[in-house]
Write a protein that holds these residues in place. Structure first.
Motif, short mmCIF file in Angstrom:
data_model
loop_
_atom_site.label_atom_id
_atom_site.label_comp_id
_atom_site.label_asym_id
_atom_site.label_seq_id
_atom_site.Cartn_x
_atom_site.Cartn_y
_atom_site.Cartn_z
N GLU A 348 0.82 -1.21 0.00
CA GLU A 348 0.00 0.00 0.00
C GLU A 348 0.85 1.26 0.00
O GLU A 348 0.46 2.28 -0.56
CB GLU A 348 -0.94 0.00 1.21
CG GLU A 348 -1.98 -1.12 1.16
CD GLU A 348 -2.92 -1.09 2.36
OE1 GLU A 348 -2.75 -0.20 3.22
OE2 GLU A 348 -3.80 -1.96 2.41
N ASN A 349 2.01 1.22 0.65
CA ASN A 349 2.90 2.37 0.68
C ASN A 349 3.66 2.43 -0.64
O ASN A 349 4.49 1.59 -0.93
CB ASN A 349 3.88 2.24 1.86
CG ASN A 349 4.79 3.44 2.01
OD1 ASN A 349 5.31 3.96 1.03
ND2 ASN A 349 4.97 3.90 3.25
N ARG A 352 7.52 2.44 -0.54
CA ARG A 352 8.07 1.12 -0.24
C ARG A 352 7.93 0.19 -1.45
O ARG A 352 8.82 -0.60 -1.73
CB ARG A 352 7.35 0.51 0.97
CG ARG A 352 7.55 1.26 2.28
CD ARG A 352 8.98 1.21 2.76
NE ARG A 352 9.44 -0.13 3.02
CZ ARG A 352 10.71 -0.46 3.23
NH1 ARG A 352 11.65 0.46 3.16
NH2 ARG A 352 11.06 -1.70 3.47
#
Length: 606
Positions: A348-349, A352
């Motif tokens: 989700e990030n 990342r």
């Protein structure tokens, strides 16, 4: 002080000299200087804080991420006669209070704790009262957002410099690229620190990649060659771990599964059995990683593709920690690349996920490489080399070569013309004369390098660019979306001052593996080694410790070569100090003497 340290090195650890970098790091700690230490797994990082801890007035606190790793290191230190303990949730309140009492009486030299425990306000207050001489942060890459194993708990360690301003911090890791190293130093607030960046090379490890066709049969065939030696097989999922462990057990192998889905008691039981050589093969997820301090692991198999070169390097580094020959085998299915990219995209990030994609692209390039595997690893970590190692599958069964100087000049020139601001795919699109939206947006269709490589496919150019990265002529900047940057070594190629041999891209997979073992075998008596291993196992069971904590394989091999017959000769064996001489020396000297009497000419040198 230097003489005292050297004496402690021999007395407690059994070594007569330092490994590269150790003395300088130790001296910095003794002088109260912060330090950043990058050494490969098995390169002697732990000694950098363990040795000064023996002479510093107060306790040395070691931050460690896993309970199993703490226990292994403390057990090994105690076996060497060093006063060390750990505090974590596995201990009762009474046991922890006893450790605090020993701290108050200044009886402990080393205390291992997890970051969560260390950062508890009451724990910090207690340490402030009792006194701390040195704080060592192991697996320091966990603190960095760029690190392959980022852990939020580690970020809070930034408070340590504020809380203990006069106590030197030592950050240690085996896997960190340039961006990660800078981030570690910044996050921890290291001040005027000493920095040691050692070689990433583990010359005793042979790196091999086999294309995956019938993976179970390939693995079984490989295990047959290992003759009962210890090894780890890594898989990417718990389901695959359980399935593969069961299949190996059905075929008669001493194998067990290990993953985070098992309860802690079961995991602990498996790890203890592996440490004691009661289990030959652990089939595991990466949950079975940093907590392994076993020195006599002879092979590591990646049943599936790793997600990052950092994790692959760290996991393969579990093999051959004693310096004896070891192997790292990866079974590679090109189809895994798309599947793992899909997994990464679930993050989700977005930052990342982006970093994850870039790191995995490097891992995929390693698996597909047609250049020396060791060069790929070393150049990825910024250790620029151009000489092949002679001890990987590519070196042992090399692909066809051709003069790639002109193609390299085209590729390197194109990287320069686009401003060293774009990744591989964009550079390839320029070379092949694409008119996609991005090319037109930046006006790159007007560059002199636009279209000069249109005679070759995208995959062909991808192989060429990867080889240039692997050889240290280009690097991919992870902080700038994997943009290609020219390295100093590229200049002679661009100026036609250096010719360059490249591998003909293997655009179609080979179905055979033809490497042959060309390593010069280590010369020692195999029969005596087997007897010494049996004695080591018997003593370990008697003392309730792991066999490698008695003596490493490297020490046993040295005994087979030197054939010590008295205490003075035994002390000349690598890894034998005063403590272990008193505990085990007599038994091993007697075993060697009995062997020489029983079978003076039966030894097999190999």
């Amino acid at each position: 002080m230097t003489d005292t340290l050297l004496q402690h090195l021999k007395t407690y650890f059994g070594y007569s000299s330092y490994r590269p970098g150790q003395l300088e790091v130790i001296q910095a700690a003794m002088q109260g200087t912060d330090s950043f230490v990058l050494m490969p797994t098995g390169g002697g990082k732990s000694l950098c804080y363990q040795l000064p801890a023996l002479t510093l007035p107060y306790v040395t606190v070691v931050v460690s991420p896993l309970m199993s790793l703490m226990k292994d290191q403390v057990d090994a230190l105690k076996a060497n006669g060093v006063s060390a303990e750990f505090i974590n949730s596995s201990l009762s309140r009474e046991e922890i209070l006893q450790i605090y009492a020993r701290l108050r009486q200044q009886e402990l030299k080393l205390l291992y704790v997890a970051p969560e425990r260390l950062l508890q306000p009451q724990f910090l207050d207690r340490l402030s009262e009792l006194g701390v001489s040195l704080i060592a942060i192991d697996e320091a890459h966990c603190i960095s957002q760029w690190g392959h194993d980022f852990r939020p708990d580690y970020m809070a360690l930034s408070i340590l410099k504020q809380r203990f301003p006069s106590v030197p911090l030592m950050a240690l890791t085996a896997t960190a690229d340039g961006a990660t190293r800078q981030d570690i130093v910044q996050q921890l607030g290291l001040q005027q620190h000493y920095e040691y960046v050692g070689s990433f090379d583990r010359p005793n490890i042979r790196y091999m990649v086999q294309e995956k066709f019938r993976p179970l049969e390939q693995l079984v065939a490989y295990l047959k060659q290992q003759d009962g030696l210890s090894g780890i097989v890594y898989c990417n999922s718990r389901r695959k771990v359980d399935e593969l462990a069961a299949q190996l057990q059905e075929r008669g192998y001493s194998a067990a599964a290990y993953h985070a889905g098992m309860d802690s008691t079961a995991r602990g039981s498996v790890q203890d059995a592996f440490q004691r050589d009661d289990i030959q093969v652990i089939v595991a997820t990466v949950a079975f990683g940093m907590g392994i301090n076993k020195s006599n692991i002879r092979f590591v198999v990646h049943y599936e593709l790793s997600r990052t070169i950092e994790s692959y390097y760290q996991e393969t580094g579990r093999a051959g920690r004693d310096g004896v020959n070891a192997e790292a085998l990866m079974l590679f299915d090109p189809a895994d690349i798309g599947r793992i990219f899909h997994w990464i995209d679930q993050e989700e990030n977005e930052q990342r996920a982006r970093v994850g994609r870039q790191r995995f692209q490097a891992m995929a390039a390693f698996a597909e490489a047609q250049t020396c595997r060791r060069l790929v690893l070393l150049n990825y970590f910024g250790e620029a080399r151009q000489t092949a190692c002679g001890n990987c599958d590519i070196c042992l069964s090399p692909p066809k070569q051709f003069d790639g100087s002109e193609l390299a000049q085209k590729a390197l020139s194109c990287v320069y013309r686009v401003g060293q601001r774009f990744g591989m795919n964009h550079v390839i699109e320029v070379l092949r004369g694409s008119q996609n939206q991005k090319i037109l947006q930046y006006g790159h269709q007007q560059l002199s390098t636009w279209g000069i490589g249109q005679d070759y496919s995208h995959d062909f150019w991808l192989s060429i660019l990867r080889q240039l990265v692997h050889f240290g002529f280009l690097q991919q900047d992870i902080t700038q979306h994997a943009a290609l940057k020219l390295l100093p070594a590229a200049r002679p190629v661009l100026r036609s001052e250096q010719s360059l041999q490249l591998a003909v891209p293997r655009l179609h997979a080979s179905s055979t593996n033809k490497e042959k073992d060309k390593r010069k075998p280590q010369q020692y008596d195999r029969l005596l080694f087997s007897r010494l291993r049996q004695l080591r196992k018997k003593i370990a069971e008697r003392d309730n410790i792991a066999p490698f904590m008695v003596f490493s394989d490297a020490s046993l091999i040295d005994m087979c070569q030197q054939l010590p017959g008295n205490d003075a000769q035994m002390l000349d064996v690598s890894g034998v100090g005063q403590t272990k001489l008193k505990r085990y020396g007599e038994d091993f000297i007697a075993e060697i003497e009995h062997y020489l009497v029983d079978a003076p000419e039966s030894g097999k040198l190999a």
